[in-house]
Write a protein that holds these residues in place. Structure first.
Motif, short mmCIF file in Angstrom:
data_model
loop_
_atom_site.label_atom_id
_atom_site.label_comp_id
_atom_site.label_asym_id
_atom_site.label_seq_id
_atom_site.Cartn_x
_atom_site.Cartn_y
_atom_site.Cartn_z
N TYR A 66 0.84 -1.23 -0.05
CA TYR A 66 -0.04 0.05 -0.03
C TYR A 66 0.87 1.35 -0.02
CZ TYR A 66 -4.48 -2.51 0.89
OH TYR A 66 -5.36 -3.31 0.51
N GLY A 69 1.91 3.70 -3.96
CA GLY A 69 1.36 5.00 -4.59
C GLY A 69 2.18 6.14 -4.01
N SER A 70 2.39 6.17 -2.65
CA SER A 70 3.42 7.15 -2.04
C SER A 70 4.66 7.35 -2.78
CB SER A 70 3.40 7.05 -0.37
OG SER A 70 1.90 6.98 0.11
N HIS A 133 2.49 -0.12 -8.66
CA HIS A 133 1.32 0.51 -7.83
C HIS A 133 0.11 0.03 -8.36
CE1 HIS A 133 -1.66 3.38 -5.90
NE2 HIS A 133 -1.47 3.93 -7.12
N MET A 134 0.15 0.08 -9.91
CA MET A 134 -1.05 -0.33 -10.66
C MET A 134 -1.48 -1.71 -10.50
SD MET A 134 -1.82 0.70 -14.61
CE MET A 134 -0.85 -0.60 -15.31
N ARG A 136 -0.45 -3.73 -7.86
CA ARG A 136 -1.31 -3.65 -6.56
C ARG A 136 -2.44 -3.35 -6.44
NH1 ARG A 136 -4.65 -1.56 -2.78
NH2 ARG A 136 -3.97 0.49 -2.84
N VAL A 137 -3.09 -2.05 -7.04
CA VAL A 137 -4.45 -2.01 -7.34
C VAL A 137 -5.40 -3.08 -8.01
CG1 VAL A 137 -6.11 -0.22 -8.44
CG2 VAL A 137 -3.88 0.69 -7.03
N ALA A 142 -8.63 -3.19 -5.92
CA ALA A 142 -9.15 -1.90 -5.53
C ALA A 142 -9.54 -0.82 -6.52
CB ALA A 142 -7.70 -1.27 -4.90
N ARG A 147 -14.31 3.18 -6.48
CA ARG A 147 -12.77 3.65 -6.97
C ARG A 147 -12.68 3.78 -8.51
NH1 ARG A 147 -12.80 0.89 -2.28
NH2 ARG A 147 -12.32 2.16 -0.55
N TRP A 151 -9.09 4.96 -10.62
CA TRP A 151 -8.30 3.98 -11.67
C TRP A 151 -8.13 4.80 -12.86
CZ3 TRP A 151 -5.68 -0.44 -11.82
CH2 TRP A 151 -5.62 -1.16 -13.23
N GLY A 154 -5.80 7.51 -12.64
CA GLY A 154 -4.47 6.71 -12.68
C GLY A 154 -3.95 6.30 -14.12
N HIS A 235 -6.28 12.82 -7.79
CA HIS A 235 -6.02 11.41 -7.43
C HIS A 235 -6.19 11.18 -5.98
CE1 HIS A 235 -4.93 7.31 -8.73
NE2 HIS A 235 -4.04 7.35 -7.87
N VAL A 239 -8.61 9.19 -3.15
CA VAL A 239 -8.00 8.30 -2.12
C VAL A 239 -8.55 8.78 -0.56
CG1 VAL A 239 -6.03 7.44 -1.16
CG2 VAL A 239 -6.01 7.93 -3.47
N SER A 245 -9.18 0.91 0.14
CA SER A 245 -9.82 -0.22 0.20
C SER A 245 -9.01 -1.57 1.08
CB SER A 245 -9.72 -0.91 -1.26
OG SER A 245 -8.43 -1.25 -1.84
C1 HEM Z 1 1.72 9.68 -10.70
C2 HEM Z 1 1.09 8.44 -10.68
C3 HEM Z 1 0.61 8.19 -9.39
C4 HEM Z 1 0.79 8.43 -7.91
C5 HEM Z 1 1.48 9.61 -7.31
C6 HEM Z 1 -0.51 7.77 -7.18
C7 HEM Z 1 -0.58 8.01 -5.83
C8 HEM Z 1 -1.41 7.11 -5.30
C9 HEM Z 1 -1.55 7.05 -3.63
C10 HEM Z 1 -0.50 7.88 -2.81
C11 HEM Z 1 -2.55 6.13 -3.26
C12 HEM Z 1 -3.23 5.68 -1.83
C13 HEM Z 1 -2.05 4.69 -1.40
C14 HEM Z 1 -2.08 3.31 -2.23
O1 HEM Z 1 -2.87 2.83 -2.58
O2 HEM Z 1 -0.66 2.98 -2.56
C15 HEM Z 1 -2.97 5.90 -4.58
C16 HEM Z 1 -4.09 4.94 -4.68
C17 HEM Z 1 -4.77 4.44 -5.66
N1 HEM Z 1 -4.28 4.68 -6.83
FE1 HEM Z 1 -2.70 5.88 -7.69
N2 HEM Z 1 -0.96 7.00 -8.03
C18 HEM Z 1 -0.55 7.27 -9.15
C19 HEM Z 1 -0.79 6.29 -10.40
C20 HEM Z 1 -1.90 5.35 -10.54
C21 HEM Z 1 -2.14 4.43 -11.54
C22 HEM Z 1 -1.51 4.26 -12.79
C23 HEM Z 1 -3.29 3.68 -11.00
C24 HEM Z 1 -4.01 2.73 -12.02
C25 HEM Z 1 -4.37 2.69 -13.43
C26 HEM Z 1 -3.84 4.29 -9.95
C27 HEM Z 1 -5.01 3.93 -9.28
C28 HEM Z 1 -5.03 4.08 -8.02
C29 HEM Z 1 -6.06 3.30 -7.10
C30 HEM Z 1 -7.62 2.76 -7.93
C31 HEM Z 1 -6.06 3.77 -5.80
C32 HEM Z 1 -7.03 3.49 -4.70
C33 HEM Z 1 -6.50 2.24 -4.11
C34 HEM Z 1 -7.22 1.73 -2.81
O3 HEM Z 1 -8.04 2.53 -2.41
O4 HEM Z 1 -6.85 0.80 -1.96
N3 HEM Z 1 -3.01 5.15 -9.33
N4 HEM Z 1 -2.52 6.39 -5.67
#
Ligand code: HEM
Length: 264
Positions: A66, A69-70, A133-134, A136-137, A142, A147, A151, A154, A235, A239, A245
Motif C-alpha cells: 500500500y 502509491g506514495s 502501484h497499478m 497492487r491496485v 481496488a 474507486r 483508476w 491513474g 487522485h 483516495v 480499500s
Molecule cells: C503519478 C502516478 C500516481 C501517483 C502519485 C499515485 C498515488 C497514489 C496514492 C498515494 C494512493 C494511496 C496509497 C496506495 O494505495 O498506494 C493511490 C491509490 C490508488 N491509485 Fe494511484 N497513483 C498514481 C498512479 C496510479 C495508476 C497508474 C493507477 C491505475 C491505473 C492508480 C490507481 C489507484 C487506485 C484505484 C487507488 C485506490 C487504492 C485503494 O483504495 O486501495 N494510481 N495512488
C-alpha cells in the motif's frame, strides 16, 4: 475583540488570561512552533483540511504494497525538484548547445552529475513504481466501485508519465536521442485518424529540427508536469475521500473489516 486561542497555553502577557500559570522562557521557546501554526491557522483555517488529509483511518490488514502509491508520488516530486535545477543550466539549442549544456552540467556544475543522474534514473524508477502501484491496485481489486474514477485518473497519469519519458529522451540531443525520437514520432504518425496530426504536433512542423526540440522541452517541463500535478491532486483527494480499500483476503474472511478501522 480578542483573538481565539487555538493551540498551546496562554501567553504571560495576554490580558485575557491574567492569573493563569506563567510559561517559563524555555517552555515558551518550546511552544514557538505551535505559535507559528496558530498564527497561520487563525488566518487560513487550513488545519481541519490538513487533519482530514493526514489523520485518516485505514482498514485492517494493509501491508507494504500500500506504500507504492506514495513511493510513486515521491518519485514524481524527485523528478520535479531535480528537473527545476537541470532547467537552470539546460539550453534547448539544436546547434550543439543542448548537448554541450548537459556536458557542462555533468562536468562543471556543482553536484550537476548527481542531480542529472537522479533525474535520469529517477525516470526509470518512477515507471517501475507506477506499474507496481497499478499492479497492487489491480490484483487487490481496488479499482472496483467506488474507486473507478481513481483508476481512470491513474490510467491518464500512467500515459502522461510515459509521455514524460518520451519527451525527455530527446533533450540531450545526442545521436541516440535524435534517432530514437525520430522513430517515436514516426510511430505516432502512423496512428489511425489522429496519427498524422499528432506527428505534426510533435515535430512542430513538417521537418524534425529546432522547433521540435523547443516543443519537446515545453511539453516536458511545463505542459505535462502541470497536468500531472493537478491530476495527482485529484487522485489523492479521491483516495482520501473514499478511504483505502481493505485487502481482498480480509474482505473474504472478515466482512466486518470493511467497517472496522484501525487508526494510524
Ligand atoms: C503519478 C502516478 C500516481 C501517483 C502519485 C499515485 C498515488 C497514489 C496514492 C498515494 C494512493 C494511496 C496509497 C496506495 O494505495 O498506494 C493511490 C491509490 C490508488 N491509485 Fe494511484 N497513483 C498514481 C498512479 C496510479 C495508476 C497508474 C493507477 C491505475 C491505473 C492508480 C490507481 C489507484 C487506485 C484505484 C487507488 C485506490 C487504492 C485503494 O483504495 O486501495 N494510481 N495512488
Amino acid at each position: 475583540m480578542p483573538l481565539p486561542k487555538l493551540l498551546g497555553r496562554a501567553k504571560p502577557a495576554d490580558p485575557d488570561h491574567v492569573g493563569e500559570p506563567q510559561l517559563a522562557p524555555i517552555e515558551a521557546a518550546a511552544e514557538a512552533g505551535l505559535t507559528v501554526v496558530d498564527w497561520i491557522d487563525e488566518r487560513t483555517a487550513l488545519s481541519p483540511g490538513v487533519r482530514w488529509l493526514m489523520f485518516r483511518k485505514v482498514p485492517k490488514g494493509i501491508n507494504w504494497a500500500y506504500t507504492l502509491g506514495s513511493a510513486t508520488l515521491f518519485a514524481f516530486l524527485n523528478q520535479a525538484v531535480t528537473g527545476v535545477f537541470l532547467a537552470m543550466y539546460y539550453r534547448p539549442d539544436v546547434a550543439g548547445g543542448a548537448y554541450e549544456s548537459i556536458r557542462n552540467i555533468n562536468d562543471n556544475v556543482f553536484l550537476g552529475q548527481f542531480v542529472h543522474g537522479m533525474h535520469k534514473w529517477g525516470a526509470s524508477v518512477m515507471i517501475i513504481l507506477i506499474f507496481m502501484h497499478m499492479g497492487r491496485v489491480f490484483f487487490f481489486g481496488a479499482y472496483k466501485y467506488p474507486r473507478e474514477l481513481t483508476w481512470i485518473i491513474g490510467v491518464v497519469l500512467l500515459i502522461l508519465t510515459m509521455a514524460m519519458g518520451f519527451t525527455g529522451y530527446l533533450l540531450p540531443f545526442d545521436q541516440r536521442s535524435y534517432w530514437a525520437t525520430i522513430v517515436g514520432v514516426n510511430i505516432n504518425n502512423t496512428g489511425p485518424f489522429i496519427g498524422p496530426y499528432l506527428g505534426d504536433f510533435l515535430r512542430a512542423g513538417p521537418e524534425f529540427g529546432a522547433t521540435t526540440l523547443s516543443r519537446f522541452y515545453a511539453i516536458h517541463m511545463l505542459l505535462i508536469p502541470g497536468i500531472m500535478a493537478a491530476l495527482i491532486g485529484f487522485h489523492l483527494y479521491l483516495v482520501t475521500k473514499l478511504g483505502i480499500s481493505a485487502p481482498p483476503w480480509v474482505k473474504a474472511h472478515e466482512p466486518e473489516a470493511v467497517t472496522e478501522y484501525v487508526e494510524v
